[in-house]
Design a protein around this motif. Structure first.
Motif, short mmCIF file in Angstrom:
data_model
loop_
_atom_site.label_atom_id
_atom_site.label_comp_id
_atom_site.label_asym_id
_atom_site.label_seq_id
_atom_site.Cartn_x
_atom_site.Cartn_y
_atom_site.Cartn_z
N TYR A 74 0.83 -1.19 0.00
CA TYR A 74 0.00 0.00 0.00
C TYR A 74 0.88 1.25 0.00
O TYR A 74 2.01 1.24 0.49
CB TYR A 74 -0.93 0.00 1.22
CG TYR A 74 -1.91 -1.16 1.21
CD1 TYR A 74 -3.14 -1.02 0.60
CD2 TYR A 74 -1.57 -2.38 1.79
CE1 TYR A 74 -4.04 -2.08 0.57
CE2 TYR A 74 -2.47 -3.45 1.76
CZ TYR A 74 -3.70 -3.29 1.14
OH TYR A 74 -4.57 -4.34 1.10
N ILE A 75 0.32 2.30 -0.56
CA ILE A 75 1.08 3.55 -0.66
C ILE A 75 1.01 4.28 0.67
O ILE A 75 -0.07 4.69 1.12
CB ILE A 75 0.53 4.44 -1.79
CG1 ILE A 75 0.69 3.72 -3.13
CG2 ILE A 75 1.23 5.79 -1.81
CD1 ILE A 75 0.09 4.47 -4.30
N GLU A 76 2.14 4.42 1.30
CA GLU A 76 2.21 5.09 2.59
C GLU A 76 2.24 6.62 2.43
O GLU A 76 1.59 7.34 3.18
CB GLU A 76 3.47 4.64 3.34
CG GLU A 76 3.66 5.30 4.68
CD GLU A 76 4.90 4.80 5.40
OE1 GLU A 76 5.13 5.20 6.54
OE2 GLU A 76 5.66 4.00 4.80
N ARG A 77 2.98 7.07 1.42
CA ARG A 77 3.13 8.51 1.24
C ARG A 77 3.47 8.80 -0.21
O ARG A 77 4.12 8.00 -0.88
CB ARG A 77 4.25 9.03 2.15
CG ARG A 77 4.33 10.54 2.25
CD ARG A 77 5.38 10.98 3.27
NE ARG A 77 6.75 10.73 2.84
CZ ARG A 77 7.53 9.77 3.33
NH1 ARG A 77 7.07 8.98 4.29
NH2 ARG A 77 8.77 9.59 2.88
N ILE A 78 3.02 9.94 -0.71
CA ILE A 78 3.38 10.41 -2.05
C ILE A 78 4.12 11.73 -1.89
O ILE A 78 3.56 12.70 -1.36
CB ILE A 78 2.15 10.59 -2.96
CG1 ILE A 78 1.44 9.25 -3.16
CG2 ILE A 78 2.57 11.17 -4.31
CD1 ILE A 78 0.17 9.35 -3.99
N ASP A 79 5.38 11.77 -2.33
CA ASP A 79 6.20 12.97 -2.24
C ASP A 79 6.33 13.59 -3.63
O ASP A 79 6.60 12.88 -4.61
CB ASP A 79 7.59 12.65 -1.69
CG ASP A 79 7.53 12.13 -0.26
OD1 ASP A 79 6.58 12.50 0.45
OD2 ASP A 79 8.43 11.35 0.12
N ILE A 80 6.15 14.89 -3.70
CA ILE A 80 6.35 15.64 -4.94
C ILE A 80 7.67 16.40 -4.80
O ILE A 80 7.84 17.19 -3.86
CB ILE A 80 5.20 16.62 -5.21
CG1 ILE A 80 3.84 15.92 -5.06
CG2 ILE A 80 5.35 17.24 -6.59
CD1 ILE A 80 3.57 14.86 -6.08
N VAL A 81 8.59 16.19 -5.73
CA VAL A 81 9.92 16.77 -5.64
C VAL A 81 10.23 17.54 -6.92
O VAL A 81 9.94 17.07 -8.03
CB VAL A 81 10.99 15.67 -5.42
CG1 VAL A 81 12.38 16.28 -5.34
CG2 VAL A 81 10.69 14.88 -4.17
#
Length: 830
Positions: A369-376
């Motif tokens: 499962y996706i724990e976190r989505i980071d935009i960089v």
């Protein structure tokens, strides 16, 4: 003898001591107080540090120096911590020298600061621009100067020149001292000659010629006409890439055992060029043997998956087909609901039968499962603009298919140069962190363009565009455009998420003048506005609705209405009662566009298709009533790397309703950009006039010819105005490919099409003359005849702007068409 008393004895010893002292003083060398060496002052190491003093610092604050220390006042004295503190201060790069001295409970820190670079000057660089070099080196104004970093920069500059083929380049750094501990850093560059590639040889290639293999690699032999190319110089990094390209070439043609034994570059005796030699071991040619799938997934049977693979037994072995098959199987499993599937190919070579058996093992992997989505990397675009394009959210089950779709959706925004989506291990084995890395590109544009084309003569374009207004994804555009037959002012704004929903709302104001007096006998001024609302229907389909209201001023020369010879071309714009041209009219239209997009890439597609179907109905108020339909479809297919085939089909039809005919300015006009090889409005219905001449060259009127047919000795067919058509159909096929020179692309194309189907009341001009007989008079040609054209195009991204050249040859044409065998367009941006 007198007896010496006690007093005399004491005096005698005193006098002897004085005499001996004087004698010793006379016998020894004389040393002045000034020349006497100063006894060294020693301090005992403190047990506890009381104070810390900093000396020698100019720019760096004493507190900053103290912050790097591993001790503080009140700490016990430690030689180890003193030593580590010295190393830490050196590691900052701020200091050229550091000394730490204990002084009876106090610690004195003496520093010598490194200079600050005042300027970085490049001398002698002609083939590489300054910014190309400064982008690669660390030295910059107001940065710290150290000899180690300068030597590193020297090596980077030399490496840049080696990549451009100049292996004899040398770089000598020089330093000029300036006040206030500043320096000017100068890199003196001797570029040396370009080291080319004299010849590329292959050893061990029996199946394919050297020439064929040279076409598969990037490095090219130096020849005089490739002056735009930079691939004809030796680059060690490129050579490794070429090795991989040769391997892929062979393994995709059945040679499963192929390997590159060596790739060697040797300088020629004059040290100006390189000989590159690839030594190959081709091996034997293999074919696919048994292809099977073993699966533990309940709802997917092996037979169905084997059909999805697309590999047939007996075909030539292609290594790339394995990855393609894995992608197809992953997609099929994802569609069936298995987002976490592990596919392991088992490749078995049978050297006796020269076949390769392939077994795909499918097992359901652990759920992640996706724990976190980071935009960089989004320095301008707001996070939520990117996140709303993602088809996955935090907490969702990881799905590779949806992740790939999300990447394409973000790329389709055209806000970023690069978009990469990577996943890493989260806080637990069943958790993943998704990182979206973007590289912003300029989305605002203030441009002035000028140019010339054979279709529009001069072109002037002034535009202010911001496709990502305030980083919110909004579009704002203001355009002033002018050419020989079109002048336009346009202001447009689009909000891609209207009211926070997945709705794109837009408003547009325009003022357009179309001048077709020469081509079709009318000039039109159109001003008004449009409101639009677009939304997705499914993943690949969308619907755009719109409403337009515009006022149209139509200018037609009175002579066009009163002279019978030209009346047919503009009669639809003339009042049949007064015989004068119409003045103004109001058009009120509602319409929609249905879009279907299945391209694999929104910018440079190599697979898939896109389709558009539009309808606009005029008559919701206003003075005009018609229904206009347009459709267009494109199909794309990548053949090899850089070579893309495409096919296009387009068509349209317009019909009046409520008793209104279709006026000439509402019809379809095709040619130039729509149909290469023809002028603007170059095909379709047209007014024609056949003129007769007697033996003396005098014009014979139709009335004179009717009285005496023998009077006409010669005839001449003259083209009149284009009338446009109520219907059109176009089809094109094109193959685009690189030309082997940077910034140049070529294409071969074939096009066919027709325009016609006028309303009957506009074709009756009271004459029996036609294209099929030899009678004199004015007549209209409208037969929906198919035209066909073949040609080639060259696209050049020149330093002055994009230039396109079109060369065409008719396969089927008619004498009343307006041809244009060569066409070019260019535009320069300041």
């Amino acid at each position: 003898m007198k007896k010496i008393n006690k007093y005399q004895s004491v005096m005698f010893r005193f006098l002897m001591s004085v005499i001996c002292g004087l004698a010793a003083l006379v016998a020894s060398p004389v040393v002045s107080a000034q020349d006497a060496p100063e006894a060294p002052v020693t301090y005992e190491a403190p047990t506890v540090i009381r104070t810390i003093q900093v000396q020698g610092n100019q720019r760096v604050e004493a507190n900053t120096v103290a912050s790097y220390l591993l001790f503080a006042p009140g700490d016990p004295f430690s030689e180890d911590r003193i030593d580590l503190s010295v190393k830490t201060l050196y590691a900052t790069g701020l200091f050229a020298d550091v000394m730490i001295e204990p002084r009876d409970g106090n610690v004195l820190i003496r520093v010598v600061e490194n200079p600050i670079i005042n300027r970085v000057i490049l001398e002698g660089n002609k083939s590489l621009k300054d910014d190309k070099i400064t982008d690669e080196i660390d030295a910059a104004p107001r940065s710290i100067f150290t000899r180690a970093s300068v030597q590193t920069d020297v090596q980077r500059i030399i490496e840049l020149y080696r990549q451009s083929g100049r292996f004899a380049a040398t770089v000598e750094p020089k330093v000029i001292q300036q006040p206030q501990n500043r320096v000017d850093l100068i890199f003196e560059i001797a570029e040396g000659p370009v080291t080319g590639v004299k010849r590329i040889n292959f050893i061990g290639n029996n199946e394919f010629s050297d020439k064929r293999l040279r076409d598969e690699i990037v490095t090219a032999q130096s020849v005089w006409w490739k002056f735009f190319s930079s691939n004809d110089n030796y680059d060690p990094g490129r050579l490794e890439y070429d090795r991989e390209q040769v391997r892929k070439f062979y393994t995709d043609r059945g040679f499963a055992d192929f390997r590159v034994i060596s790739a060697v570059a040797e300088l020629t005796p004059d040290q100006e060029d390189f000989y590159i030699t690839f030594t190959l071991d081709e091996g034997e040619e293999y074919r696919w043997g048994d292809i099977s799938v073993e699966t533990e997934l309940d709802t997917l049977n092996a037979e169905f998956l084997e059909r999805v693979i697309g590999i047939d037994t007996g075909d030539i072995y292609k290594a790339s087909e394995v990855e393609d098959a894995i992608e197809s199987l992953t997609f099929a499993a994802g569609v069936a609901g298995y987002a976490f599937v592990d596919i392991q190919p088992d490749i078995r070579r049978n050297r006796e039968t020269k076949t390769v058996d392939l077994v795909f093992n499918l097992v359901e992997g652990p759920r992640v499962y996706i724990e976190r989505i980071d935009i960089v990397g989004n320095t301008t675009t707001l996070d939520y603009v990117i996140r709303r394009e993602l088809e996955l959210a935090e907490g969702d089950a990881f799905n590779r298919v949806l992740l790939d779709r999300s990447k394409n959706r973000v790329r389709a925004l055209r806000f970023f140069e690069e978009v990469e989506i990577e996943e890493t291990q989260g806080s637990a084995p069943d958790r993943a962190v998704v990182q979206v890395k973007v590289t912003e590109q300029p989305t605002g544009e203030l441009s002035f363009s000028a140019g010339f084309s054979s279709a529009d003569a001069f072109l002037v374009d002034l535009s202010v565009t911001q496709r990502n207004l305030r980083g919110r994804g909004q579009l704002m555009r203001f355009v002033i455009r002018a050419s020989s037959n079109r002048r336009e002012i346009d202001l447009r704004f689009t909000e891609p998420r209207f009211l926070g929903r997945n709705l794109a709302a837009g408003v547009e104001l325009f003022d357009v003048t179309l001048d077709f007096l020469q081509e079709a006998g009318f000039r039109q001024k159109r001003r008004g506005g449009q409101l639009s609302l677009a939304f997705p229907i499914t993943e690949n389909t969308s619907l755009t609705t719109r409403y337009s209201l515009r006022e149209e001023d139509i200018e037609v020369p009175i002579s066009s209405c009163t002279q019978n010879a030209l009346q047919a071309s503009t009669s639809s714009l003339c009042d049949p009662t007064t015989g004068l041209p119409y003045d103004k009219r109001i058009s009120s239209l509602i319409g929609y566009t249905f879009g279907w997009d299945k391209r694999n890439d929104p910018i440079t597609p190599t697979r898939g298709f896109d389709f558009r179907f539009s309808q606009d109905m005029a008559g919701v108020g206003g003075d005009v009533q018609y229904l206009r339909t347009d459709m267009r479809g494109n199909l794309y297919r990548g053949i090899t790397k850089g070579v893309i085939a495409s096919a296009t089909v387009a068509g349209g039809y317009i019909t009046g309703w409520g008793g209104d005919p279709v006026l000439i300015n509402d019809r379809f006009f095709k040619g130039s950009y729509d149909f290469r090889g023809y002028d603007t409005a170059g095909i379709g219905p047209r007014v024609m006039q056949r003129i007769g001449f007697d033996a003396n060259g005098a014009v014979v009127t139709p009335e004179q010819a009717a009285l005496d047919p023998n009077l006409v000795q010669t005839t001449q067919l003259r083209r009149g105005s284009s009338l446009g058509g109520n219907a059109y159909g176009l089809a094109a096929a094109e193959v685009s490919f690189p030309l082997g020179i940077d910034s140049l692309l070529g294409s071969l194309f074939a096009e066919a099409g027709t325009v016609g189907l006028l309303d009957s009341e506009f074709k009756d001009i009271n004459t029996t003359a036609s294209i099929d007989n030899n009678e004199l008079g004015t007549f209209i040609v409208d037969d929906l005849s198919i035209r066909a054209m073949a040609g080639a195009s060259i696209f050049w991204e020149s330093p002055f702007g994009p230039i396109r050249f079109d060369f065409t040859k008719p396969l089927k044409q008619f004498p009343y068409d307006e041809r244009k065998s060569f066409q070019f367009t260019t535009r320069t941006r300041f």
